[in-house]
Design a protein around this motif. Structure first.
Motif, PDB file in Angstrom:
ATOM      1  N   ARG A 116     -63.458 -63.250  36.716  1.00 37.99           N
ATOM      2  CA  ARG A 116     -63.223 -62.883  37.850  1.00 37.99           C
ATOM      3  C   ARG A 116     -64.221 -61.897  38.849  1.00 37.99           C
ATOM      4  O   ARG A 116     -64.653 -62.506  39.853  1.00 37.99           O
ATOM      5  CB  ARG A 116     -62.427 -61.818  38.218  1.00 37.99           C
ATOM      6  N   LYS A 140     -57.117 -62.467  55.881  1.00 40.77           N
ATOM      7  CA  LYS A 140     -57.924 -62.918  54.253  1.00 40.77           C
ATOM      8  C   LYS A 140     -57.047 -63.939  53.432  1.00 40.77           C
ATOM      9  O   LYS A 140     -56.517 -64.865  53.129  1.00 40.77           O
ATOM     10  CB  LYS A 140     -58.954 -62.273  53.268  1.00 40.77           C
ATOM     11  N   GLN A 153     -83.347 -62.491  50.175  1.00 36.76           N
ATOM     12  CA  GLN A 153     -83.653 -61.080  49.900  1.00 36.76           C
ATOM     13  C   GLN A 153     -82.764 -59.726  49.816  1.00 36.76           C
ATOM     14  O   GLN A 153     -81.685 -60.079  49.433  1.00 36.76           O
ATOM     15  CB  GLN A 153     -83.639 -60.689  51.585  1.00 36.76           C
ATOM     16  N   ASP A 154     -83.351 -58.929  49.154  1.00 38.92           N
ATOM     17  CA  ASP A 154     -82.387 -57.616  48.320  1.00 38.92           C
ATOM     18  C   ASP A 154     -82.866 -56.646  48.486  1.00 38.92           C
ATOM     19  O   ASP A 154     -83.974 -56.194  49.473  1.00 38.92           O
ATOM     20  CB  ASP A 154     -82.297 -58.589  46.771  1.00 38.92           C
ATOM     21  N   HIS A 155     -82.108 -55.516  47.948  1.00 36.29           N
ATOM     22  CA  HIS A 155     -82.936 -54.182  48.515  1.00 36.29           C
ATOM     23  C   HIS A 155     -84.369 -54.092  48.456  1.00 36.29           C
ATOM     24  O   HIS A 155     -84.679 -52.999  48.766  1.00 36.29           O
ATOM     25  CB  HIS A 155     -82.206 -53.093  48.663  1.00 36.29           C
ATOM     26  N   THR A 164     -65.900 -64.503  43.807  1.00 37.82           N
ATOM     27  CA  THR A 164     -66.320 -64.625  44.997  1.00 37.82           C
ATOM     28  C   THR A 164     -67.828 -65.447  45.432  1.00 37.82           C
ATOM     29  O   THR A 164     -67.473 -65.976  46.186  1.00 37.82           O
ATOM     30  CB  THR A 164     -66.800 -63.165  45.489  1.00 37.82           C
ATOM     31  N   ALA A 212     -71.149 -61.793  52.544  1.00 38.45           N
ATOM     32  CA  ALA A 212     -70.635 -61.023  51.979  1.00 38.45           C
ATOM     33  C   ALA A 212     -69.391 -60.314  53.868  1.00 38.45           C
ATOM     34  O   ALA A 212     -68.551 -60.928  54.842  1.00 38.45           O
ATOM     35  CB  ALA A 212     -71.598 -59.579  53.128  1.00 38.45           C
ATOM     36  N   ASN A 213     -68.571 -59.696  53.386  1.00 41.22           N
ATOM     37  CA  ASN A 213     -67.859 -58.840  54.644  1.00 41.22           C
ATOM     38  C   ASN A 213     -68.322 -58.339  56.242  1.00 41.22           C
ATOM     39  O   ASN A 213     -69.258 -57.466  56.414  1.00 41.22           O
ATOM     40  CB  ASN A 213     -66.744 -57.547  53.906  1.00 41.22           C
ATOM     41  N   PHE A 270     -78.900 -60.899  45.920  1.00 45.65           N
ATOM     42  CA  PHE A 270     -79.272 -60.863  45.283  1.00 45.65           C
ATOM     43  C   PHE A 270     -78.314 -60.449  44.201  1.00 45.65           C
ATOM     44  O   PHE A 270     -78.418 -60.614  42.712  1.00 45.65           O
ATOM     45  CB  PHE A 270     -80.344 -61.287  44.628  1.00 45.65           C
ATOM     46  N   GLY A 271     -76.882 -59.446  44.079  1.00 45.84           N
ATOM     47  CA  GLY A 271     -75.935 -58.941  43.211  1.00 45.84           C
ATOM     48  C   GLY A 271     -74.478 -59.998  42.874  1.00 45.84           C
ATOM     49  O   GLY A 271     -74.754 -60.980  42.748  1.00 45.84           O
ATOM     50  N   ASN A 272     -73.842 -59.522  43.250  1.00 46.41           N
ATOM     51  CA  ASN A 272     -73.027 -60.490  41.769  1.00 46.41           C
ATOM     52  C   ASN A 272     -72.325 -61.794  42.960  1.00 46.41           C
ATOM     53  O   ASN A 272     -72.078 -63.174  42.582  1.00 46.41           O
ATOM     54  CB  ASN A 272     -71.472 -59.196  42.489  1.00 46.41           C
ATOM     55  N   VAL A 273     -71.817 -61.692  44.212  1.00 45.11           N
ATOM     56  CA  VAL A 273     -71.696 -62.352  45.174  1.00 45.11           C
ATOM     57  C   VAL A 273     -72.818 -63.869  45.346  1.00 45.11           C
ATOM     58  O   VAL A 273     -73.090 -64.654  45.312  1.00 45.11           O
ATOM     59  CB  VAL A 273     -71.117 -62.269  46.459  1.00 45.11           C
ATOM     60  N   GLN A 285     -78.981 -63.401  51.157  1.00 43.61           N
ATOM     61  CA  GLN A 285     -79.737 -61.940  51.475  1.00 43.61           C
ATOM     62  C   GLN A 285     -78.293 -61.513  50.501  1.00 43.61           C
ATOM     63  O   GLN A 285     -77.174 -61.846  50.922  1.00 43.61           O
ATOM     64  CB  GLN A 285     -79.339 -61.594  53.321  1.00 43.61           C
TER      65      GLN A 285
HETATM   66  P1  NAD Z   1     -73.580 -56.180  44.714  1.00 42.63           P
HETATM   67  O1  NAD Z   1     -73.774 -54.745  44.477  1.00 42.63           O
HETATM   68  O2  NAD Z   1     -73.276 -56.371  43.392  1.00 42.63           O
HETATM   69  O3  NAD Z   1     -75.162 -57.056  45.829  1.00 42.63           O
HETATM   70  C1  NAD Z   1     -75.808 -56.058  46.924  1.00 42.63           C
HETATM   71  C2  NAD Z   1     -76.556 -56.843  46.965  1.00 42.63           C
HETATM   72  O4  NAD Z   1     -76.880 -56.741  48.299  1.00 42.63           O
HETATM   73  C3  NAD Z   1     -78.105 -56.862  45.940  1.00 42.63           C
HETATM   74  O5  NAD Z   1     -78.441 -57.661  45.743  1.00 42.63           O
HETATM   75  C4  NAD Z   1     -78.434 -55.802  46.876  1.00 42.63           C
HETATM   76  O6  NAD Z   1     -79.697 -55.604  46.673  1.00 42.63           O
HETATM   77  C5  NAD Z   1     -78.469 -56.599  48.403  1.00 42.63           C
HETATM   78  N1  NAD Z   1     -78.932 -55.134  49.595  1.00 42.63           N
HETATM   79  C6  NAD Z   1     -78.415 -53.922  49.209  1.00 42.63           C
HETATM   80  N2  NAD Z   1     -78.722 -53.740  50.663  1.00 42.63           N
HETATM   81  C7  NAD Z   1     -79.745 -54.775  51.434  1.00 42.63           C
HETATM   82  C8  NAD Z   1     -80.222 -54.594  52.331  1.00 42.63           C
HETATM   83  N3  NAD Z   1     -80.973 -53.246  53.027  1.00 42.63           N
HETATM   84  N4  NAD Z   1     -81.399 -55.917  53.262  1.00 42.63           N
HETATM   85  C9  NAD Z   1     -81.200 -56.889  51.744  1.00 42.63           C
HETATM   86  N5  NAD Z   1     -80.526 -56.502  50.854  1.00 42.63           N
HETATM   87  C10 NAD Z   1     -79.430 -55.681  50.302  1.00 42.63           C
HETATM   88  O7  NAD Z   1     -72.511 -56.044  45.956  1.00 42.63           O
HETATM   89  P2  NAD Z   1     -71.565 -57.949  45.668  1.00 42.63           P
HETATM   90  O8  NAD Z   1     -69.969 -57.798  45.392  1.00 42.63           O
HETATM   91  O9  NAD Z   1     -72.735 -58.364  46.002  1.00 42.63           O
HETATM   92  O10 NAD Z   1     -70.696 -57.307  47.505  1.00 42.63           O
HETATM   93  C11 NAD Z   1     -72.188 -57.893  48.673  1.00 42.63           C
HETATM   94  C12 NAD Z   1     -70.782 -58.666  49.368  1.00 42.63           C
HETATM   95  O11 NAD Z   1     -70.099 -59.184  49.385  1.00 42.63           O
HETATM   96  C13 NAD Z   1     -70.683 -57.026  50.602  1.00 42.63           C
HETATM   97  O12 NAD Z   1     -70.426 -57.015  51.880  1.00 42.63           O
HETATM   98  C14 NAD Z   1     -68.984 -56.532  49.776  1.00 42.63           C
HETATM   99  O13 NAD Z   1     -68.072 -56.358  50.473  1.00 42.63           O
HETATM  100  C15 NAD Z   1     -68.999 -58.591  49.973  1.00 42.63           C
HETATM  101  N6  NAD Z   1     -67.474 -59.077  48.983  1.00 42.63           N
HETATM  102  C16 NAD Z   1     -67.686 -58.823  47.518  1.00 42.63           C
HETATM  103  C17 NAD Z   1     -66.066 -59.143  46.921  1.00 42.63           C
HETATM  104  C18 NAD Z   1     -66.943 -59.391  45.659  1.00 42.63           C
HETATM  105  O14 NAD Z   1     -66.084 -59.847  44.543  1.00 42.63           O
HETATM  106  N7  NAD Z   1     -68.369 -58.183  44.933  1.00 42.63           N
HETATM  107  C19 NAD Z   1     -65.174 -59.623  47.604  1.00 42.63           C
HETATM  108  C20 NAD Z   1     -65.365 -59.443  48.891  1.00 42.63           C
HETATM  109  C21 NAD Z   1     -66.760 -59.082  49.725  1.00 42.63           C
END
Ligand code: NAD
Length: 432
Positions: free
Chosen positions: A202, A110, A257-259, A206, A332-333, A235-238, A233
């Motif tokens: 920061r 990466k 979609q979220d959890h 992402t 996501a990764n 609705f968190g940070n990314v 799919q």
């Molecule tokens: P987060 O915890 O902020 O958000 C995750 C989202 O996924 C939430 O909306 C949650 O409800 C949803 N979720 C969880 N389980 C689920 C399911 N079974 N079905 C559908 N939705 C589901 O996480 P994030 O930081 O947004 O990270 C998301 C992805 O991005 C991960 O794979 C993470 O490794 C990757 N990522 C994040 C960053 C970063 O800077 N945050 C950087 C690189 C990669």
């Protein structure tokens, strides 16, 4: 075979289960797949199959009740040819050496794919953090940091947050490392609280990077973002940040979609209202501006852009046939399994791979590290501007390579990254 010993020249690491290499086995396969494109760099490819440093440490702590517990901690530096190792630290009960090795390898790819002056690293502790108090987690973090202290540092290896770790864990790591050094060393970790030398921008980096990569892909594929259909799919940070940026750009987020739920609205979901709803309810369930749909309907939604931004292994051979998108951007990764990748490619879906699409986070971590070195902090506009430029340049270089070799964007990203790493290896030569 080496004449002098019974060890094959390219023996697999003896410290892993030879019959099941786990995630590291997947990484090795990915390197093998791009080997034919390495040309004169081929003799150096073994470099990528050997992590530079593997550290396994015992992390003993006193629990709140006065008893003792021991945890297994890891720090793996896959490669540091291009600069200090860079990669997160995860706290999870399933953390294991093979996984940390693979994650470190993917960080090398990466960082090199977006041309950051970093190598790849990763760390982890085999612990279920839900079972421990904040004070216990602080002791675990501090002891782990001390144990790996000799191999981390702003010029050696810079940890960051990952699964179940965040700004507070980074603050403890920075403080512990600084105490051991005898002076404040902010640049030893990134993802710190702003007050400790963290970077503006920061948190949403992402998601912003995902959005920029998606814009480039849309332009490439002749899709006007204004009015484009987007399905996300997560609705968190990314996912949340990307959704907001699409919404602000005039695209229509038609399914999410979220959890807690899976929802859709053909007219486009009001993302500002949804963000407010999630803040109060912890998830998208119950949002009045959309109706619930089934998971199968979600994956089959006809759309221009599909953004899996939640978890790994979400697009599989089970749902890939029904996926109906022109572009898939991996927020996501590892959200797309290799089998699904083949199915989607056969269907003509244009995939922007995770090593490019979600590299915005590590890019702003790089900015944080640079700012800490100079103790001079940039405005959020400067950060976003630089991030967007680097993401665009990385996208275009990978796109050109994909066209030149007639390969997917994923293969092209690996070709570019491995070429950059091995070119430096070749020019530097082997010491001694
Ligand atoms: P987060 O915890 O902020 O958000 C995750 C989202 O996924 C939430 O909306 C949650 O409800 C949803 N979720 C969880 N389980 C689920 C399911 N079974 N079905 C559908 N939705 C589901 O996480 P994030 O930081 O947004 O990270 C998301 C992805 O991005 C991960 O794979 C993470 O490794 C990757 N990522 C994040 C960053 C970063 O800077 N945050 C950087 C690189 C990669």
């Amino acid at each position: 075979m080496d004449q002098q010993s019974s060890v094959p020249k390219h023996a697999l690491p003896s410290y892993l289960n030879q019959n099941d290499l786990g995630a590291w086995g997947i990484f090795l396969e990915q390197i093998d797949r791009i080997a034919p494109y390495m040309g004169s760099l081929s003799p150096w490819i073994e470099t990528l199959k050997r992590p530079k440093t593997i550290m396994v440490v015992d992390v003993p702590i006193e629990l709140d009740d006065g008893s003792f517990a021991h945890f297994e901690g890891y720090r793996v530096q896959h490669n540091t040819i291009r600069g200090p190792g860079k990669g997160g630290v995860r706290f999870h009960q399933d953390v294991n050496l093979s996984e940390v090795m693979a994650l470190a390898g993917w960080m090398s790819i990466k960082c090199a794919a977006v041309d950051l002056p970093f190598g790849g690293a990763k760390g982890g502790i085999r612990i279920d953090p839900r079972n421990y108090s904040q004070k216990e987690l602080e002791r675990v973090t501090r002891r782990y940091t001390s144990e790996i202290g000799s191999i981390i540092g702003p010029l050696k290896d810079i940890p960051a947050p990952d699964v179940n770790t965040g700004p507070q864990v980074m603050a403890w790591m920075m403080d512990t490392f600084s105490m051991n050094q005898g002076y404040t060393t902010s640049g030893v970790v990134t993802g710190k609280p702003i007050a400790l030398g963290g970077s503006l921008g920061r948190v949403e980096a992402t998601g912003r990077g995902v959005y920029v990569a998606a814009c480039e892909a849309a332009r490439d594929q002749g899709i006007d973002l204004q009015g484009a259909r987007v399905v996300i799919q997560g609705f968190g940070n990314v996912g949340g940040t990307a959704a907001r940026l699409f919404f602000e750009a005039g695209a229509k987020v038609i399914a999410l979609q979220d959890h807690t739920a899976t929802v859709a609205n053909e007219e486009g979901i009001d993302i500002y209202k949804l963000l407010e709803h999630v803040e109060h309810h912890g998830g998208i369930k119950g949002f009045e501006g959309a109706t619930e749909i089934s998971v199968d309907e979600f994956w089959a939604t006809e759309t221009d852009l599909l953004i899996p931004a939640a978890l790994e292994n979400q697009v599989t051979e089970k749902n890939a046939h029904s996926v109906n998108t022109k572009i898939l951007v991996e927020g996501a990764n590892g959200p797309t399994t290799p089998a699904a990748d083949d199915i989607l490619s056969d269907k003509g879906v244009f995939i922007v791979p995770d090593v490019l699409a979600n590299a915005g986070g590590v890019t702003v971590s790089y900015f944080e590290w640079v700012q800490d070195f100079s103790s001079f902090f940039w405005t959020v506009d400067e950060i976003n501007h630089r991030l967007e430029r680097m993401m665009r340049e990385a996208y275009r270089a990978i796109r050109e390579t994909a066209k030149y070799h007639g390969v997917s964007m994923r293969t092209a990203a690996y070709i570019i990254a491995c070429t950059r790493i091995l070119e430096q290896r070749k020019v530097r030569g082997l010491y001694p």
